[in-house]
Enzyme design. Structure first.
Site, mmCIF file in Angstrom:
data_model
loop_
_atom_site.group_PDB
_atom_site.id
_atom_site.type_symbol
_atom_site.label_atom_id
_atom_site.label_comp_id
_atom_site.label_asym_id
_atom_site.label_seq_id
_atom_site.Cartn_x
_atom_site.Cartn_y
_atom_site.Cartn_z
ATOM 1 N N TRP A 140 20.205 -16.515 4.191
ATOM 2 C CA TRP A 140 18.928 -17.232 4.146
ATOM 3 C C TRP A 140 17.798 -16.381 3.615
ATOM 4 O O TRP A 140 16.945 -16.858 2.845
ATOM 5 C CB TRP A 140 18.582 -17.852 5.505
ATOM 6 C CG TRP A 140 19.434 -19.053 5.794
ATOM 7 C CD1 TRP A 140 20.330 -19.193 6.808
ATOM 8 C CD2 TRP A 140 19.489 -20.270 5.044
ATOM 9 N NE1 TRP A 140 20.937 -20.428 6.726
ATOM 10 C CE2 TRP A 140 20.446 -21.103 5.661
ATOM 11 C CE3 TRP A 140 18.837 -20.741 3.905
ATOM 12 C CZ2 TRP A 140 20.749 -22.386 5.188
ATOM 13 C CZ3 TRP A 140 19.142 -22.009 3.424
ATOM 14 C CH2 TRP A 140 20.091 -22.813 4.061
ATOM 15 N N ASP A 162 11.024 -16.311 8.718
ATOM 16 C CA ASP A 162 11.731 -17.599 8.715
ATOM 17 C C ASP A 162 12.450 -17.748 10.063
ATOM 18 O O ASP A 162 13.559 -17.240 10.236
ATOM 19 C CB ASP A 162 12.734 -17.637 7.557
ATOM 20 C CG ASP A 162 13.610 -18.893 7.593
ATOM 21 O OD1 ASP A 162 13.426 -19.737 8.493
ATOM 22 O OD2 ASP A 162 14.488 -19.012 6.705
ATOM 23 N N LYS A 209 17.150 -27.206 14.017
ATOM 24 C CA LYS A 209 18.006 -26.334 14.823
ATOM 25 C C LYS A 209 17.504 -26.241 16.261
ATOM 26 O O LYS A 209 18.230 -26.537 17.180
ATOM 27 C CB LYS A 209 18.092 -24.944 14.192
ATOM 28 C CG LYS A 209 19.112 -24.890 13.070
ATOM 29 C CD LYS A 209 18.539 -24.569 11.748
ATOM 30 C CE LYS A 209 19.571 -24.708 10.633
ATOM 31 N NZ LYS A 209 19.088 -24.194 9.378
HETATM 32 C C1 LIG Z 1 18.877 -23.931 8.151
HETATM 33 C C2 LIG Z 1 18.056 -22.814 7.665
HETATM 34 C C3 LIG Z 1 17.265 -22.927 6.518
HETATM 35 C C4 LIG Z 1 17.255 -24.167 5.662
HETATM 36 O O1 LIG Z 1 16.521 -25.156 6.273
HETATM 37 P P1 LIG Z 1 16.204 -26.543 5.522
HETATM 38 O O2 LIG Z 1 15.250 -27.191 6.451
HETATM 39 O O3 LIG Z 1 17.497 -27.260 5.349
HETATM 40 O O4 LIG Z 1 15.580 -26.209 4.215
HETATM 41 C C5 LIG Z 1 16.487 -21.849 6.158
HETATM 42 N N1 LIG Z 1 16.469 -20.726 6.888
HETATM 43 C C6 LIG Z 1 17.230 -20.579 7.998
HETATM 44 C C7 LIG Z 1 17.177 -19.305 8.761
HETATM 45 C C8 LIG Z 1 18.046 -21.613 8.411
HETATM 46 O O5 LIG Z 1 18.798 -21.487 9.526
#
Ligand SMILES: *Cc1c(COP(=O)(O)O)cnc(C)c1O
Length: 384
Positions: A125, A196, A220
């Site tokens: 990511w 993030d 999540k």
């Molecule tokens: C799932 C995830 C993403 C992507 O998220 P989207 O909302 O599908 O763009 C980005 N960073 C991390 C750490 C993730 O777990």
């Protein structure tokens, strides 16, 4: 699928999430995302689905600028701030486009035409965020992980010597796919730190004041897909490039209560219920203690057996995403199939990493982890 079957499955899942651990045919959902939402939240949403706030309509069918929805977002902002202890000089935005949208929005908002940013690469990511940012600015990227003796570990978190030449430093504190978590906050001196937190937001206490910006897709640990939260320090707002789309321009969205266009009202509503549910159960301290306990149970079992392995160094093991493998692809596939049949869903690892992954976010009860360990022991006994 016939409608009757669909309803039956829904009640099966739902009732069993509510009933606790007595029932042998219980279902636990270990999906990495979209992931579990607390049963109490789903039940509340179900109860008021057809008649929200006594209006005789659902929350999805009313104006986002109406009295009740405005009250909802005001309360959601207040609850989220209380939960995560967000200082007054930060704005909380509820936007669309997911975390990936922010991969682009962050450089557009924080880097002037000629600036540059530093991205710390700890896995999929963080690397994907850097790749997207490169479309908008000069990006330097430093790998902060190493593999030694079969274990992956984070090897550098002090960037105070170089950070200040950058408009910001970006990192991913929880790499969802491999299950690498960075609990120590990187040292970037006086530079702006961006994180993030898509897969570990609200999983433990965080000193927000160390950050310029934090973002997280909701699906999540916050609620359903369709909404992304951005916590941004006020002095960073108002620097967006001219070409930044209004929907991702932090200044425009901050001035419009995150409603420059029609927001994802149902997703926002569900997030607001998740916040209330967390507050009613002791807030982040309580959920963090539970999260640690769940992870400790699972990792200590993994450490006791040679049948399964986790390949992440202890200090970087994720509390949210626990990866493990038998070391044999066929056996892994058998594990996933039999686990699914036993009501332990979505344990297949991400395709880029393989093996198994148990995502045990805030909403996963301890009983789910206990059921998983019981299954793992049984599978080991039958296949070792
Ligand atoms: C799932 C995830 C993403 C992507 O998220 P989207 O909302 O599908 O763009 C980005 N960073 C991390 C750490 C993730 O777990």
């Amino acid at each position: 699928m016939r409608q009757g079957d669909k309803n039956k499955n829904y009640h099966f899942l739902f009732n069993n999430q509510l009933l606790g651990s007595q029932n042998m045919s219980q279902v636990f959902n270990f999906s990495a995302g979209p992931a579990m939402i607390p049963a109490a939240v789903l039940k509340k949403a179900q109860e008021e689905l057809l008649n929200w706030q006594g209006q005789g309509t659902s929350v999805m069918e009313v104006s986002h600028r109406g009295k009740y929805f405005m009250e909802l977002i005001t309360q959601a902002d207040k609850d989220f701030r209380e939960l995560y202890n967000i200082p007054d000089n930060y704005k909380v935005l509820f936007l669309q486009g997911g975390a990936r949208g922010q991969f682009a929005a962050i450089p557009m908002n924080l880097i002037a035409e000629k600036g540059k940013a530093l991205y710390l690469n700890s896995g999929h990511w963080s690397a994907t965020a850097a790749k997207e940012a490169r479309n908008f600015a000069e990006i330097d990227e430093i790998s902060i992980i190493e593999e030694k003796g079969g274990l992956t570990r984070v090897n550098r978190l002090d960037f105070s010597d170089i950070a200040e030449q950058y408009d910001y430093v970006h990192y991913c504190p929880n790499e969802t796919i491999t299950g690498v978590e960075i609990t120590e906050i990187p040292n970037v001196g006086n530079a702006v730190l961006v994180g993030d937190f898509s897969s570990n937001i609200l999983s433990r206490k965080l000193d927000i004041s160390k950050f310029g910006l934090i973002y997280a897709g909701a699906q999540k640990n916050l609620g359903p897909a369709g909404i992304v939260i951005v916590i941004v320090r006020e002095d960073l707002i108002g620097k967006a490039r001219k070409a930044t789309p209004s929907i991702w321009n932090y200044e425009i969205q901050a001035n419009a209560d995150s409603m420059i266009n029609t927001p994802p009202t149902f997703a926002w509503y569900l997030c607001s219920l998740v916040f209330k549910d967390l507050l009613a159960h002791g807030g982040v301290d309580a959920v963090a203690a539970r999260n640690l306990k769940k992870a400790e149970l699972l990792y200590s079992y993994l450490d006791q057996t040679t049948f399964y392995r986790n390949t992440i160094a202890k200090e970087n093991r994720s509390v949210m995403n626990v990866t493990f493998t038998t070391g044999d692809d066929e056996l892994n596939a058998k594990f996933v199939n039999e686990a699914t049949a036993a009501g332990l869903q979505a344990l297949k690892g991400h395709k880029v990493f393989g093996g198994m992954r148990a995502s045990i976010y805030n909403a996963m009860p301890i009983e789910g982890v206990e059921a998983l360990i019981a299954f793992m022991k049984k599978f080991e006994a039958e296949n070792a």
